[in-house]
Write a protein that holds these residues in place. Structure first.
Motif, PDB file in Angstrom:
ATOM      1  N   PHE A 221     -24.162 -10.630 -37.446  1.00  0.00           N
ATOM      2  CA  PHE A 221     -25.603 -10.469 -37.254  1.00  0.00           C
ATOM      3  C   PHE A 221     -25.917  -9.742 -35.948  1.00  0.00           C
ATOM      4  N   PHE A 222     -25.239 -10.139 -34.866  1.00  0.00           N
ATOM      5  CA  PHE A 222     -25.564  -9.571 -33.562  1.00  0.00           C
ATOM      6  C   PHE A 222     -24.915  -8.216 -33.300  1.00  0.00           C
ATOM      7  N   VAL A 223     -23.758  -7.941 -33.886  1.00  0.00           N
ATOM      8  CA  VAL A 223     -23.089  -6.661 -33.603  1.00  0.00           C
ATOM      9  C   VAL A 223     -23.036  -5.744 -34.813  1.00  0.00           C
ATOM     10  N   GLY A 224     -23.666  -6.117 -35.906  1.00  0.00           N
ATOM     11  CA  GLY A 224     -23.608  -5.330 -37.137  1.00  0.00           C
ATOM     12  C   GLY A 224     -24.542  -4.155 -37.212  1.00  0.00           C
ATOM     13  N   GLY A 225     -25.260  -3.873 -36.164  1.00  0.00           N
ATOM     14  CA  GLY A 225     -26.164  -2.732 -36.162  1.00  0.00           C
ATOM     15  C   GLY A 225     -27.549  -3.097 -36.660  1.00  0.00           C
ATOM     16  N   ASN A 226     -28.454  -2.151 -36.519  1.00  0.00           N
ATOM     17  CA  ASN A 226     -29.854  -2.354 -36.902  1.00  0.00           C
ATOM     18  C   ASN A 226     -30.295  -1.247 -37.842  1.00  0.00           C
ATOM     19  N   GLU A 227     -31.357  -1.537 -38.564  1.00  0.00           N
ATOM     20  CA  GLU A 227     -31.983  -0.504 -39.400  1.00  0.00           C
ATOM     21  C   GLU A 227     -33.473  -0.487 -39.080  1.00  0.00           C
ATOM     22  N   ALA A 228     -34.037   0.684 -38.985  1.00  0.00           N
ATOM     23  CA  ALA A 228     -35.470   0.811 -38.742  1.00  0.00           C
ATOM     24  C   ALA A 228     -36.199   0.503 -40.038  1.00  0.00           C
ATOM     25  N   VAL A 229     -37.247  -0.293 -39.946  1.00  0.00           N
ATOM     26  CA  VAL A 229     -37.957  -0.707 -41.158  1.00  0.00           C
ATOM     27  C   VAL A 229     -39.284   0.004 -41.340  1.00  0.00           C
ATOM     28  N   GLY A 230     -39.615   0.934 -40.461  1.00  0.00           N
ATOM     29  CA  GLY A 230     -40.835   1.712 -40.638  1.00  0.00           C
ATOM     30  C   GLY A 230     -42.055   1.149 -39.953  1.00  0.00           C
ATOM     31  N   TYR A 231     -41.936   0.010 -39.292  1.00  0.00           N
ATOM     32  CA  TYR A 231     -43.066  -0.550 -38.550  1.00  0.00           C
ATOM     33  C   TYR A 231     -42.986  -0.095 -37.101  1.00  0.00           C
ATOM     34  N   GLU A 232     -44.131   0.190 -36.540  1.00  0.00           N
ATOM     35  CA  GLU A 232     -44.184   0.586 -35.140  1.00  0.00           C
ATOM     36  C   GLU A 232     -44.823  -0.536 -34.349  1.00  0.00           C
ATOM     37  N   VAL A 233     -44.133  -0.988 -33.309  1.00  0.00           N
ATOM     38  CA  VAL A 233     -44.619  -2.065 -32.465  1.00  0.00           C
ATOM     39  C   VAL A 233     -44.608  -1.570 -31.030  1.00  0.00           C
ATOM     40  N   ALA A 234     -45.763  -1.489 -30.425  1.00  0.00           N
ATOM     41  CA  ALA A 234     -45.914  -1.049 -29.029  1.00  0.00           C
ATOM     42  C   ALA A 234     -45.266   0.306 -28.806  1.00  0.00           C
ATOM     43  N   GLY A 235     -45.390   1.209 -29.750  1.00  0.00           N
ATOM     44  CA  GLY A 235     -44.860   2.563 -29.600  1.00  0.00           C
ATOM     45  C   GLY A 235     -43.403   2.718 -29.988  1.00  0.00           C
ATOM     46  N   ASP A 236     -42.695   1.623 -30.274  1.00  0.00           N
ATOM     47  CA  ASP A 236     -41.292   1.679 -30.674  1.00  0.00           C
ATOM     48  C   ASP A 236     -41.167   1.271 -32.132  1.00  0.00           C
ATOM     49  N   MET A 237     -40.150   1.828 -32.790  1.00  0.00           N
ATOM     50  CA  MET A 237     -39.878   1.433 -34.170  1.00  0.00           C
ATOM     51  C   MET A 237     -39.234   0.052 -34.174  1.00  0.00           C
ATOM     52  N   LEU A 238     -39.701  -0.805 -35.065  1.00  0.00           N
ATOM     53  CA  LEU A 238     -39.161  -2.151 -35.189  1.00  0.00           C
ATOM     54  C   LEU A 238     -37.803  -2.065 -35.870  1.00  0.00           C
ATOM     55  N   ALA A 239     -36.792  -2.615 -35.236  1.00  0.00           N
ATOM     56  CA  ALA A 239     -35.442  -2.596 -35.788  1.00  0.00           C
ATOM     57  C   ALA A 239     -35.059  -3.998 -36.252  1.00  0.00           C
ATOM     58  N   VAL A 240     -34.483  -4.079 -37.430  1.00  0.00           N
ATOM     59  CA  VAL A 240     -34.056  -5.348 -37.999  1.00  0.00           C
ATOM     60  C   VAL A 240     -32.538  -5.304 -38.152  1.00  0.00           C
ATOM     61  N   PRO A 241     -31.826  -6.353 -37.709  1.00  0.00           N
ATOM     62  CA  PRO A 241     -30.370  -6.367 -37.877  1.00  0.00           C
ATOM     63  C   PRO A 241     -29.979  -6.238 -39.352  1.00  0.00           C
ATOM     64  N   ASN A 242     -28.879  -5.532 -39.608  1.00  0.00           N
ATOM     65  CA  ASN A 242     -28.430  -5.272 -40.979  1.00  0.00           C
ATOM     66  C   ASN A 242     -28.080  -6.542 -41.750  1.00  0.00           C
ATOM     67  N   PHE A 243     -27.551  -7.528 -41.085  1.00  0.00           N
ATOM     68  CA  PHE A 243     -27.052  -8.721 -41.774  1.00  0.00           C
ATOM     69  C   PHE A 243     -27.957  -9.930 -41.563  1.00  0.00           C
ATOM     70  N   THR A 244     -29.253  -9.685 -41.524  1.00  0.00           N
ATOM     71  CA  THR A 244     -30.215 -10.775 -41.341  1.00  0.00           C
ATOM     72  C   THR A 244     -30.158 -11.753 -42.504  1.00  0.00           C
ATOM     73  N   ASN A 245     -30.067 -11.257 -43.726  1.00  0.00           N
ATOM     74  CA  ASN A 245     -30.037 -12.148 -44.899  1.00  0.00           C
ATOM     75  C   ASN A 245     -28.796 -13.026 -44.905  1.00  0.00           C
ATOM     76  N   LEU A 246     -27.643 -12.482 -44.513  1.00  0.00           N
ATOM     77  CA  LEU A 246     -26.428 -13.290 -44.432  1.00  0.00           C
ATOM     78  C   LEU A 246     -26.596 -14.399 -43.400  1.00  0.00           C
ATOM     79  N   PHE A 247     -27.125 -14.048 -42.251  1.00  0.00           N
ATOM     80  CA  PHE A 247     -27.303 -15.019 -41.169  1.00  0.00           C
ATOM     81  C   PHE A 247     -28.284 -16.118 -41.573  1.00  0.00           C
ATOM     82  N   LEU A 248     -29.428 -15.730 -42.130  1.00  0.00           N
ATOM     83  CA  LEU A 248     -30.420 -16.722 -42.546  1.00  0.00           C
ATOM     84  C   LEU A 248     -29.912 -17.583 -43.699  1.00  0.00           C
ATOM     85  N   GLY A 249     -29.254 -16.950 -44.663  1.00  0.00           N
ATOM     86  CA  GLY A 249     -28.708 -17.705 -45.792  1.00  0.00           C
ATOM     87  C   GLY A 249     -27.672 -18.728 -45.357  1.00  0.00           C
ATOM     88  N   THR A 250     -26.819 -18.328 -44.422  1.00  0.00           N
ATOM     89  CA  THR A 250     -25.815 -19.251 -43.888  1.00  0.00           C
ATOM     90  C   THR A 250     -26.489 -20.434 -43.207  1.00  0.00           C
TER      91      THR A 250
END
Length: 159
Positions: free
Chosen positions: A26-55
């Motif tokens: 989860f922490f080192v697996g990289g991020n993907e931009a999801v298209g939302y802009e927050v305070a001028g920056d693109m919001l990045a979501v970790p690639n393995f969020t579903n694995l982490f939450l499911g676990t």
């Protein structure tokens, strides 16, 4: 008895290693931009969020089921030996259920404003559940602090 100990030890280590693996990925697996802009920056979501939450959800429900199982077994065993102690332990379980109900009623189902989130999972049941969990945590933390203070005072006075 030795086989049961070995099974529980192997299960514990397997769950621990998988949890560590899911956390590291989860922490080192990289991020993907999801298209939302927050305070001028693109919001990045970790690639393995579903694995982490499911676990974490799976571990939570496993812990909940195991705890309920042992509470029931303990109550039955205590009830066979001493009915008064069994009813006291049942009273503790009822107090926890009452705490959850009161905290649920204190929670608000109104929409929570989250920057960059347009879904509907931040209102109604889920908003009230989030409030309930926060209030339960507050009460339990206060209970732990009070019991630490009470234990320190009790051991000083007892000496």
């Amino acid at each position: 008895m030795k086989n049961y100990s070995m099974i529980s030890r192997v299960t514990l280590w397997a769950l621990l290693l998988f949890g560590i693996f899911a956390t590291i990925v989860f922490f080192v697996g990289g991020n993907e931009a999801v298209g939302y802009e927050v305070a001028g920056d693109m919001l990045a979501v970790p690639n393995f969020t579903n694995l982490f939450l499911g676990t974490n959800y799976a571990y939570f429900f496993i812990a909940l089921l195991v705890t309920l199982f042992f509470v029931c077994v303990g109550f039955i065993n205590k009830f066979k030996q001493d009915k008064k102690k069994a009813l006291f332990s049942l009273g503790v379980v009822v107090a926890f259920i009452l705490l959850f109900v009161i905290c649920w009623l204190l929670g608000s189902p109104e929409k929570i404003d989250i920057i960059g989130y347009e879904g509907t999972d931040n209102q109604g049941f889920w908003a009230q559940l989030s409030d309930m969990m926060i209030y339960v945590c507050y009460v339990l933390i206060c209970g732990v602090i009070c019991s630490i203070i009470w234990g320190a005072i009790y051991t000083r006075v007892k000496k």
